[in-house]
Design a protein around this motif. Structure first.
Motif, PDB file in Angstrom:
ATOM      1  N   GLN A 281      -8.168  -5.547  -0.745  1.00  0.00           N
ATOM      2  CA  GLN A 281      -8.389  -4.847  -1.553  1.00  0.00           C
ATOM      3  C   GLN A 281      -6.832  -5.257  -2.462  1.00  0.00           C
ATOM      4  O   GLN A 281      -7.342  -5.580  -4.057  1.00  0.00           O
ATOM      5  CB  GLN A 281      -8.403  -3.804  -1.742  1.00  0.00           C
ATOM      6  N   ILE A 282      -5.488  -5.739  -1.953  1.00  0.00           N
ATOM      7  CA  ILE A 282      -4.562  -6.231  -3.009  1.00  0.00           C
ATOM      8  C   ILE A 282      -4.848  -7.733  -2.925  1.00  0.00           C
ATOM      9  O   ILE A 282      -4.904  -7.863  -3.909  1.00  0.00           O
ATOM     10  CB  ILE A 282      -3.651  -5.953  -2.048  1.00  0.00           C
TER      11      ILE A 282
ATOM     12  N   PHE B  53      -3.028   9.901   1.885  1.00  0.00           N
ATOM     13  CA  PHE B  53      -3.091   9.410   2.254  1.00  0.00           C
ATOM     14  C   PHE B  53      -1.646   7.986   1.363  1.00  0.00           C
ATOM     15  O   PHE B  53      -1.713   8.472   0.301  1.00  0.00           O
ATOM     16  CB  PHE B  53      -3.812   8.414   1.796  1.00  0.00           C
TER      17      PHE B  53
ATOM     18  N   GLN C 245     -14.269  -0.976   9.992  1.00  0.00           N
ATOM     19  CA  GLN C 245     -13.683  -0.057   8.763  1.00  0.00           C
ATOM     20  C   GLN C 245     -14.758  -0.657   7.376  1.00  0.00           C
ATOM     21  O   GLN C 245     -15.376  -1.483   7.182  1.00  0.00           O
ATOM     22  CB  GLN C 245     -11.827   0.056   8.520  1.00  0.00           C
TER      23      GLN C 245
ATOM     24  N   GLY D 241     -12.577   9.085   3.447  1.00  0.00           N
ATOM     25  CA  GLY D 241     -11.150   9.662   3.364  1.00  0.00           C
ATOM     26  C   GLY D 241     -10.630   8.936   1.453  1.00  0.00           C
ATOM     27  O   GLY D 241     -11.705   7.563   1.980  1.00  0.00           O
ATOM     28  N   CYS D 242     -10.148   9.193   0.750  1.00  0.00           N
ATOM     29  CA  CYS D 242     -10.785   9.073  -0.384  1.00  0.00           C
ATOM     30  C   CYS D 242      -9.235   9.200  -1.396  1.00  0.00           C
ATOM     31  O   CYS D 242      -8.481  10.228  -1.199  1.00  0.00           O
ATOM     32  CB  CYS D 242     -11.890   9.030  -0.917  1.00  0.00           C
TER      33      CYS D 242
ATOM     34  N   SER E 121      -7.765  -2.503   3.374  1.00  0.00           N
ATOM     35  CA  SER E 121      -7.023  -1.955   2.221  1.00  0.00           C
ATOM     36  C   SER E 121      -6.980  -3.230   1.432  1.00  0.00           C
ATOM     37  O   SER E 121      -6.297  -3.748   0.528  1.00  0.00           O
ATOM     38  CB  SER E 121      -6.054  -1.347   2.583  1.00  0.00           C
TER      39      SER E 121
ATOM     40  N   GLU F 220     -13.862  -0.360   3.524  1.00  0.00           N
ATOM     41  CA  GLU F 220     -13.014   0.319   2.551  1.00  0.00           C
ATOM     42  C   GLU F 220     -13.245  -0.592   0.367  1.00  0.00           C
ATOM     43  O   GLU F 220     -15.033  -1.364   0.557  1.00  0.00           O
ATOM     44  CB  GLU F 220     -11.866  -0.211   2.189  1.00  0.00           C
TER      45      GLU F 220
ATOM     46  N   LEU G  25       0.753  -1.390   0.096  1.00  0.00           N
ATOM     47  CA  LEU G  25       0.276  -0.128  -0.195  1.00  0.00           C
ATOM     48  C   LEU G  25       0.954   1.732  -0.468  1.00  0.00           C
ATOM     49  O   LEU G  25       0.257   2.635  -0.070  1.00  0.00           O
ATOM     50  CB  LEU G  25      -0.636  -0.246   1.202  1.00  0.00           C
TER      51      LEU G  25
ATOM     52  N   ALA H 134     -10.085   4.592  -4.676  1.00  0.00           N
ATOM     53  CA  ALA H 134     -11.017   4.126  -3.630  1.00  0.00           C
ATOM     54  C   ALA H 134     -11.163   5.050  -2.184  1.00  0.00           C
ATOM     55  O   ALA H 134     -10.980   6.370  -2.825  1.00  0.00           O
ATOM     56  CB  ALA H 134      -9.677   3.302  -3.422  1.00  0.00           C
ATOM     57  N   PHE H 135     -11.665   4.629  -1.497  1.00  0.00           N
ATOM     58  CA  PHE H 135     -12.548   5.409  -0.387  1.00  0.00           C
ATOM     59  C   PHE H 135     -12.582   4.127   1.033  1.00  0.00           C
ATOM     60  O   PHE H 135     -12.052   3.024   1.104  1.00  0.00           O
ATOM     61  CB  PHE H 135     -13.604   5.682  -0.471  1.00  0.00           C
ATOM     62  N   GLY H 136     -11.951   4.916   1.749  1.00  0.00           N
ATOM     63  CA  GLY H 136     -12.381   4.232   3.263  1.00  0.00           C
ATOM     64  C   GLY H 136     -13.226   4.735   4.539  1.00  0.00           C
ATOM     65  O   GLY H 136     -13.176   6.200   4.261  1.00  0.00           O
ATOM     66  N   MET H 137     -13.554   4.238   5.435  1.00  0.00           N
ATOM     67  CA  MET H 137     -14.825   5.337   6.269  1.00  0.00           C
ATOM     68  C   MET H 137     -14.723   4.271   7.315  1.00  0.00           C
ATOM     69  O   MET H 137     -14.740   2.976   7.696  1.00  0.00           O
ATOM     70  CB  MET H 137     -15.880   4.927   5.748  1.00  0.00           C
ATOM     71  N   GLY H 138     -14.769   4.897   8.798  1.00  0.00           N
ATOM     72  CA  GLY H 138     -14.798   4.298  10.256  1.00  0.00           C
ATOM     73  C   GLY H 138     -16.478   3.945  10.600  1.00  0.00           C
ATOM     74  O   GLY H 138     -16.658   4.904  10.324  1.00  0.00           O
TER      75      GLY H 138
ATOM     76  N   PHE I  77      -1.219   5.184  -0.191  1.00  0.00           N
ATOM     77  CA  PHE I  77      -1.811   4.395  -1.116  1.00  0.00           C
ATOM     78  C   PHE I  77      -3.171   5.179  -2.470  1.00  0.00           C
ATOM     79  O   PHE I  77      -3.062   4.174  -3.024  1.00  0.00           O
ATOM     80  CB  PHE I  77      -2.306   3.252  -0.756  1.00  0.00           C
ATOM     81  N   THR I  78      -3.276   6.450  -2.456  1.00  0.00           N
ATOM     82  CA  THR I  78      -3.577   7.087  -3.032  1.00  0.00           C
ATOM     83  C   THR I  78      -3.789   8.638  -3.107  1.00  0.00           C
ATOM     84  O   THR I  78      -2.884   9.004  -2.812  1.00  0.00           O
ATOM     85  CB  THR I  78      -5.135   7.578  -3.336  1.00  0.00           C
TER      86      THR I  78
HETATM   87  C1  2NL Z   1      -9.788   6.678   6.076  1.00  0.00           C
HETATM   88  C2  2NL Z   1      -9.365   6.853   4.507  1.00  0.00           C
HETATM   89  C3  2NL Z   1      -8.865   5.743   2.411  1.00  0.00           C
HETATM   90  C4  2NL Z   1      -7.963   4.019   0.962  1.00  0.00           C
HETATM   91  C5  2NL Z   1      -8.840   3.961   2.317  1.00  0.00           C
HETATM   92  C6  2NL Z   1      -7.294   2.157  -0.685  1.00  0.00           C
HETATM   93  C7  2NL Z   1      -6.962   1.163  -0.632  1.00  0.00           C
HETATM   94  C8  2NL Z   1      -6.198   0.626  -2.006  1.00  0.00           C
HETATM   95  C9  2NL Z   1      -5.967   1.300  -2.902  1.00  0.00           C
HETATM   96  C10 2NL Z   1      -5.820   2.482  -2.406  1.00  0.00           C
HETATM   97 CL1  2NL Z   1      -6.158  -1.074  -2.406  1.00  0.00          CL
HETATM   98  N1  2NL Z   1      -6.876   2.771  -1.959  1.00  0.00           N
HETATM   99  N2  2NL Z   1      -8.046   2.408   0.518  1.00  0.00           N
HETATM  100  C11 2NL Z   1      -8.073   5.283  -0.105  1.00  0.00           C
HETATM  101  C12 2NL Z   1      -8.369   6.321   0.465  1.00  0.00           C
HETATM  102  C13 2NL Z   1      -8.924   6.326   1.887  1.00  0.00           C
HETATM  103  O1  2NL Z   1      -9.378   5.657   4.121  1.00  0.00           O
HETATM  104  O2  2NL Z   1     -10.408   7.357   6.611  1.00  0.00           O
HETATM  105  N3  2NL Z   1     -10.178   5.041   6.895  1.00  0.00           N
HETATM  106  C14 2NL Z   1     -11.046   5.427   7.562  1.00  0.00           C
END
Ligand code: 2NL
Length: 371
Positions: free
Chosen positions: A197-198, A272, A232, A312-313, A194, A234, A158, A338-342, A274-275
């Motif tokens: 996702q990989i 982040f 979480q 987040g994204c 994440s 994602e 990541l 990609a995005f992720g949330m709590g 990874f983005t």
């Molecule tokens: C947050 C933010 C995020 C991702 C998660 C992700 C996964 C892969 C590649 C790229 Cl495999 N990105 N995940 C991307 C942006 C934000 O989470 O605040 N999470 C609670």
């Protein structure tokens, strides 16, 4: 003749066995004779009364009276016997209560059955299902994966640099005794979903649309807004020509589906590993409607800003695609967001709960509010 606790003189295994057997068969016979409430009370007191009940007597006579060399063995047996007696009395009470709800000891088949409380979906899991279902309707699949992960899937693939602070034991819970392994093979509790996702990109060629719900862990002491375990979700979309416009349209639809078509959204730049580029998505506060005030009081959930951060994204960093390039993810040919949330934090806001710990204490008085 009514059973009385005999004095024990012989503490051999066979003698203790017989004494215990006699006591349990007397108990069974007496339990079977309980017919009404006053029988039940007399029965319970005779066996359980702290002062001079039969349980107390066996403790005093069999255990305290045992010679020194037999004490240990007698202690184990008396404890086993006490547990067996308590268990039988519990069952007898249950049967007595069931029968006493009928007008006579005969079973009245016209009475309704015993109502057992039905459980309810936990508020965090309910929020998780609601979020997942918005994406399923958009054609996303749901993937799950291991909670114990390797450094490779949680960090390296990541695009976390080797010395990133998240890799510190202050932030991440590592499995003990891994120092002799190369860093990428060391086991830890995943700090985000994440890695799945990989793993999915390793198995499935593009195009993909997936969401990944699950538990994650961080080395945080529990308080009103932190927990060492939380949830979480994602998401990931990879295809040819995926743009930041696709990200904005998808996530704008998502928050409107979750909070209602009236909310407004805005994106702020973020970072982040990874983005790139990365952003945070804000919605107009659904508590104060964006005004920052509740009557004359300041609105607490949005800290008077009128905006609440939801997730987040960003666009998947090409460095991440490099790790799965051989399965069709050449960063020159595909792109993705990609995005992720709590989930726990969103559930707190949604239900107006002021302490995260309520979600994890299992107190039925709290949880039954969702029944
Ligand atoms: C947050 C933010 C995020 C991702 C998660 C992700 C996964 C892969 C590649 C790229 Cl495999 N990105 N995940 C991307 C942006 C934000 O989470 O605040 N999470 C609670």
């Amino acid at each position: 003749m009514a059973y009385t606790v005999p004095k024990l003189t012989d503490y051999s295994a066979a003698a203790m066995e017989k004494a215990a057997g006699d006591l349990l068969s007397a108990l069974g016979e007496e339990a079977a004779k309980v017919k009404n409430d006053s029988d039940w009370k007399a029965f319970r007191d005779r066996w359980m009364a702290r002062k001079n009940g039969i349980l107390t007597q066996i403790n005093d006579q069999w255990l305290k009276g045992a010679p020194k060399e037999a004490k240990r063995e007698a202690g184990i047996r008396v404890n086993e016997l006490k547990a067996a007696v308590a268990d039988i009395i519990d069952k007898a009470e249950y049967i007595h209560l069931e029968l006493s709800t009928a007008t006579s000891s005969a079973v009245d088949i016209t009475l309704p059955g015993i109502r057992r409380p039905i459980g309810a979906e936990h508020p965090v899991i309910r929020t998780m299902h609601e979020i997942v279902s918005v994406f399923q309707k958009l054609g996303y699949s749901v993937a799950e994966g291991p909670v114990v992960e390797t450094d490779y899937y949680n960090f390296e693939a990541l695009n976390f640099p080797p010395d990133h602070p998240a890799r510190d034991t202050q932030d991440t819970l590592f499995i003990a005794g891994q120092q002799s392994k190369p860093q990428r093979e060391r086991l830890l509790l995943r700090t985000h979903t994440s890695p799945v996702q990989i793993r999915t990109m390793e198995k499935m060629r593009p195009p993909i649309r997936i969401v990944i719900p699950g538990t994650v862990h961080r080395n945080d002491p529990p308080d009103a807004s932190h927990s060492p375990m939380f949830h979480q979700i994602e998401g990931l979309a990879v295809d040819t020509n995926i743009t930041f416009g696709d990200l904005k349209g998808t996530l704008d639809h998502f928050v409107k589906a979750l909070y209602g078509a009236n909310v407004k959204t805005h994106f702020r730049p973020s970072f982040f590993p990874f983005t790139e580029p990365s952003a945070e998505l804000y919605v107009t506060c659904f508590i104060c409607g964006g005004s920052g005030r509740r009557g004359t009081d300041p609105c607490r959930p949005c800290k008077q800003t009128g905006w609440i951060e939801v997730l987040g994204c960003g666009m998947v960093d090409p460095n991440v695609f490099e790790f799965v390039k051989d399965n069709g993810y050449d960063p020159k040919k595909v792109s993705g967001f990609a995005f992720g949330m709590g989930v726990d934090r969103l559930a707190l806001l949604k239900y107006g709960v002021d302490d995260l710990q309520y979600f994890f204490q299992g107190d039925v008085r709290f949880l039954e509010q969702w029944a």
